[in-house]
Design an enzyme around this catalytic site. Structure first.
Site, PDB file in Angstrom:
ATOM      1  N   CYS A 130     100.118  17.813  12.865  1.00  0.00           N
ATOM      2  CA  CYS A 130      99.586  16.426  12.418  1.00  0.00           C
ATOM      3  C   CYS A 130     101.037  15.614  12.226  1.00  0.00           C
ATOM      4  O   CYS A 130     100.956  14.337  11.611  1.00  0.00           O
ATOM      5  CB  CYS A 130      98.886  16.345  11.113  1.00  0.00           C
ATOM      6  SG  CYS A 130      97.462  17.244  11.520  1.00  0.00           S
ATOM      7  N   LYS A 195      92.583  17.123   0.968  1.00  0.00           N
ATOM      8  CA  LYS A 195      92.078  17.555   2.161  1.00  0.00           C
ATOM      9  C   LYS A 195      92.661  19.124   2.346  1.00  0.00           C
ATOM     10  O   LYS A 195      93.994  19.224   2.030  1.00  0.00           O
ATOM     11  CB  LYS A 195      92.718  16.712   3.406  1.00  0.00           C
ATOM     12  CG  LYS A 195      92.317  17.465   4.734  1.00  0.00           C
ATOM     13  CD  LYS A 195      92.594  16.482   5.640  1.00  0.00           C
ATOM     14  CE  LYS A 195      92.702  17.120   7.235  1.00  0.00           C
ATOM     15  NZ  LYS A 195      92.624  16.426   8.252  1.00  0.00           N
ATOM     16  N   ARG A 205      87.790  20.822  15.791  1.00  0.00           N
ATOM     17  CA  ARG A 205      89.245  20.890  17.001  1.00  0.00           C
ATOM     18  C   ARG A 205      88.690  21.016  18.352  1.00  0.00           C
ATOM     19  O   ARG A 205      89.565  20.738  19.140  1.00  0.00           O
ATOM     20  CB  ARG A 205      89.968  22.077  16.096  1.00  0.00           C
ATOM     21  CG  ARG A 205      90.606  21.573  14.695  1.00  0.00           C
ATOM     22  CD  ARG A 205      91.494  22.696  14.100  1.00  0.00           C
ATOM     23  NE  ARG A 205      91.781  22.232  12.742  1.00  0.00           N
ATOM     24  CZ  ARG A 205      92.210  23.107  12.188  1.00  0.00           C
ATOM     25  NH1 ARG A 205      92.654  24.297  12.147  1.00  0.00           N
ATOM     26  NH2 ARG A 205      92.554  22.748  10.652  1.00  0.00           N
ATOM     27  N   ARG A 217      97.770  24.748   9.509  1.00  0.00           N
ATOM     28  CA  ARG A 217      98.172  23.583   8.983  1.00  0.00           C
ATOM     29  C   ARG A 217      98.491  23.821   7.422  1.00  0.00           C
ATOM     30  O   ARG A 217      98.505  22.949   6.616  1.00  0.00           O
ATOM     31  CB  ARG A 217      96.849  22.713   8.968  1.00  0.00           C
ATOM     32  CG  ARG A 217      96.573  22.334  10.540  1.00  0.00           C
ATOM     33  CD  ARG A 217      96.013  20.935  10.417  1.00  0.00           C
ATOM     34  NE  ARG A 217      95.245  20.775  11.684  1.00  0.00           N
ATOM     35  CZ  ARG A 217      95.365  20.380  12.889  1.00  0.00           C
ATOM     36  NH1 ARG A 217      96.799  20.632  13.307  1.00  0.00           N
ATOM     37  NH2 ARG A 217      94.566  20.368  13.801  1.00  0.00           N
ATOM     38  N   GLU A 233      97.541  15.197  -5.749  1.00  0.00           N
ATOM     39  CA  GLU A 233      97.423  14.362  -4.372  1.00  0.00           C
ATOM     40  C   GLU A 233      96.632  13.012  -4.692  1.00  0.00           C
ATOM     41  O   GLU A 233      97.146  11.987  -3.990  1.00  0.00           O
ATOM     42  CB  GLU A 233      96.777  15.179  -3.244  1.00  0.00           C
ATOM     43  CG  GLU A 233      97.527  16.338  -2.961  1.00  0.00           C
ATOM     44  CD  GLU A 233      98.512  15.691  -1.785  1.00  0.00           C
ATOM     45  OE1 GLU A 233      98.850  14.608  -1.343  1.00  0.00           O
ATOM     46  OE2 GLU A 233      99.381  16.507  -1.146  1.00  0.00           O
ATOM     47  N   LYS A 248      87.742  16.462   1.362  1.00  0.00           N
ATOM     48  CA  LYS A 248      87.512  17.175   2.616  1.00  0.00           C
ATOM     49  C   LYS A 248      87.821  18.633   2.504  1.00  0.00           C
ATOM     50  O   LYS A 248      88.969  19.027   2.320  1.00  0.00           O
ATOM     51  CB  LYS A 248      88.090  16.451   3.495  1.00  0.00           C
ATOM     52  CG  LYS A 248      87.925  16.895   4.993  1.00  0.00           C
ATOM     53  CD  LYS A 248      88.650  16.085   5.911  1.00  0.00           C
ATOM     54  CE  LYS A 248      88.411  16.797   7.269  1.00  0.00           C
ATOM     55  NZ  LYS A 248      89.313  16.223   8.368  1.00  0.00           N
ATOM     56  N   TYR A 313      78.196  13.713  10.326  1.00  0.00           N
ATOM     57  CA  TYR A 313      77.417  13.735  11.600  1.00  0.00           C
ATOM     58  C   TYR A 313      75.903  13.718  11.513  1.00  0.00           C
ATOM     59  O   TYR A 313      75.485  13.399  12.693  1.00  0.00           O
ATOM     60  CB  TYR A 313      78.172  15.028  12.389  1.00  0.00           C
ATOM     61  CG  TYR A 313      79.574  15.213  12.255  1.00  0.00           C
ATOM     62  CD1 TYR A 313      80.307  14.433  13.239  1.00  0.00           C
ATOM     63  CD2 TYR A 313      80.126  15.846  11.253  1.00  0.00           C
ATOM     64  CE1 TYR A 313      81.481  14.297  13.358  1.00  0.00           C
ATOM     65  CE2 TYR A 313      81.675  15.961  11.575  1.00  0.00           C
ATOM     66  CZ  TYR A 313      82.152  15.390  12.336  1.00  0.00           C
ATOM     67  OH  TYR A 313      83.427  15.305  12.347  1.00  0.00           O
TER      68      TYR A 313
HETATM   69  C1  PBG Z   1      92.529  15.267  12.170  1.00  0.00           C
HETATM   70  C2  PBG Z   1      91.317  15.617  11.433  1.00  0.00           C
HETATM   71  C3  PBG Z   1      90.271  16.621  11.334  1.00  0.00           C
HETATM   72  C4  PBG Z   1      89.342  16.407  10.830  1.00  0.00           C
HETATM   73  C5  PBG Z   1      89.282  14.953  10.615  1.00  0.00           C
HETATM   74  N1  PBG Z   1      90.505  14.590  11.046  1.00  0.00           N
HETATM   75  C6  PBG Z   1      91.094  18.251  11.768  1.00  0.00           C
HETATM   76  C7  PBG Z   1      91.960  18.707  11.052  1.00  0.00           C
HETATM   77  O1  PBG Z   1      92.814  18.439  10.105  1.00  0.00           O
HETATM   78  O2  PBG Z   1      92.131  20.058  11.706  1.00  0.00           O
HETATM   79  C8  PBG Z   1      88.220  17.326  10.624  1.00  0.00           C
HETATM   80  C9  PBG Z   1      86.852  16.930  10.732  1.00  0.00           C
HETATM   81  C10 PBG Z   1      85.787  17.801  10.855  1.00  0.00           C
HETATM   82  O3  PBG Z   1      86.001  18.756  10.698  1.00  0.00           O
HETATM   83  O4  PBG Z   1      84.574  17.045  10.856  1.00  0.00           O
HETATM   84  N2  PBG Z   1      93.706  15.925  11.289  1.00  0.00           N
END
Ligand code: PBG
Length: 325
Positions: A130, A195, A205, A217, A233, A248, A313
């Site tokens: 990222c 996150k 992914r 990550r 954060e 998230k 979704y």
């Molecule tokens: C990009 C991003 C991710 C998701 C949203 N933006 C993947 C990640 O961080 O690896 C995940 C969304 C999902 O799993 O529905 N950084």
């Protein structure tokens, strides 16, 4: 013979009282629908691990958006899949980039629809991280400039809100400054604040072709063991100018949602991520769960924890189910 029961909690569960004492409610107004956009024409390709979700080319995504609008969904978040990748992820901020084109096209036809863009480099970098990679390390500060540039390019294309998901330190401030310097004071920021480094992103992914080529990550996304970090954060993101903060994934992190809501009393979004979606889809296909009931219960639990907005979704299904009721 009878117990002396003055307090009977069951009384308010009678069907004529139940609705009056309901504490949380799920509404179509809460929903944000994620869309994956690709270059080309005539493309509507189902994502194998996320049934009912597609890679859309811009000609066909317009029909999907018409459906969403008809269902009463008021917001979408766009994820782009570029034609080519490089070490910096330069297609993330390209004027003719896929998200930029999508914003333009969608806002032209649907000015009322809230268009949010995910701001990150991982779909655009050839290494899949990222941020910028140097000697195998993701470099924080040089990445900030690129994220700000990406956010500004989305705003220029018409995005109403940008959503940085990269987890670099200082990105919200850098993006806010970039937007303001370019005259986009009204473009808001929904920060992926808490996150986590989660295995629940697996299907996404695959969908976004964004898995890191090497490593993981964990040097930038948070440790699932921690909650103090989530507070830290979120405090920083609010200080730096975030308008909405996000947790998230959602389902395994309801405690975090609740803590953040109580600590900051700020608009909180929950990302009901791909893995949470796919688990239910798979169990539904097996006939093991009632999809509608389990999804509505799951999203309601997020609301109860303190969520204002839900990225999911399931948004289309939920909009239909709520309409039926
Ligand atoms: C990009 C991003 C991710 C998701 C949203 N933006 C993947 C990640 O961080 O690896 C995940 C969304 C999902 O799993 O529905 N950084």
């Amino acid at each position: 013979m009878f117990p002396d029961l003055i307090k009977r909690p069951r009384r308010i569960r009678n069907s004529n009282i139940r609705d009056l004492v309901k504490e949380s409610q799920l509404s179509v107004d809460d929903l944000i629908y994620p869309l994956f956009v690709v270059h080309g024409e005539g493309i509507k390709e189902e994502i194998p691990s996320m049934p009912g979700n597609y890679h859309w080319s811009l000609d066909l995504v317009m029909d999907e958006i018409e459906e969403l609008v008809d269902l009463g969904i008021k917001a979408v978040i766009l994820f782009g899949i570029p034609e080519s990748k490089d070490p910096q992820g330069s297609n993330a901020w390209a004027e003719e980039g896929i998200v930029q084109q999508a914003c333009q096209k969608i806002k032209e036809k649907y000015p009322e629809l809230l268009v949010i863009t995910d701001v990150c480099l991982c779909q655009y970098t050839d290494h899949g991280h990222c941020g910028i990679l140097e000697d195998g390390k993701v470099k924080n500060d040089p990445t900030l400039e690129l994220l700000a540039q990406t956010a500004v390019s989305h705003a220029r294309a018409g995005a109403d809100m940008v959503a940085p998901s990269d987890m670099m330190d200082g990105r919200v401030g850098a993006i806010r400054q970039g937007l303001d310097e370019n005259g986009f004071e009204d473009v808001s920021i929904m920060a992926y604040s808490a996150k986590y480094a989660s295995s629940f992103y697996g299907p996404f992914r695959d969908a976004a072709h964004s898995a890191p080529q090497e490593g993981d990550r964990r040097s930038y996304q948070m440790d699932p063991a921690n909650s103090r970090e989530a507070i830290k954060e979120t405090a920083l993101d609010i200080e730096e100018g975030a308008d909405i903060v996000m947790v998230k994934p959602a389902l395994s992190y309801l405690d975090i949602i609740k803590e953040i809501k109580e600590e900051f009393n700020y608009p909180v979004a929950a990302y009901n991520v791909s893995g949470e979606f796919s688990l239910i889809k798979a169990a539904t296909e097996k006939g093991w769960v009632n999809e509608k009931e389990i999804v509505l219960e799951m999203l309601l639990s997020m609301k109860r924890a303190g969520t204002d907005l839900i990225l999911t979704y399931f948004a289309k299904d939920v909009a239909e189910w709520l309409r039926e009721e």
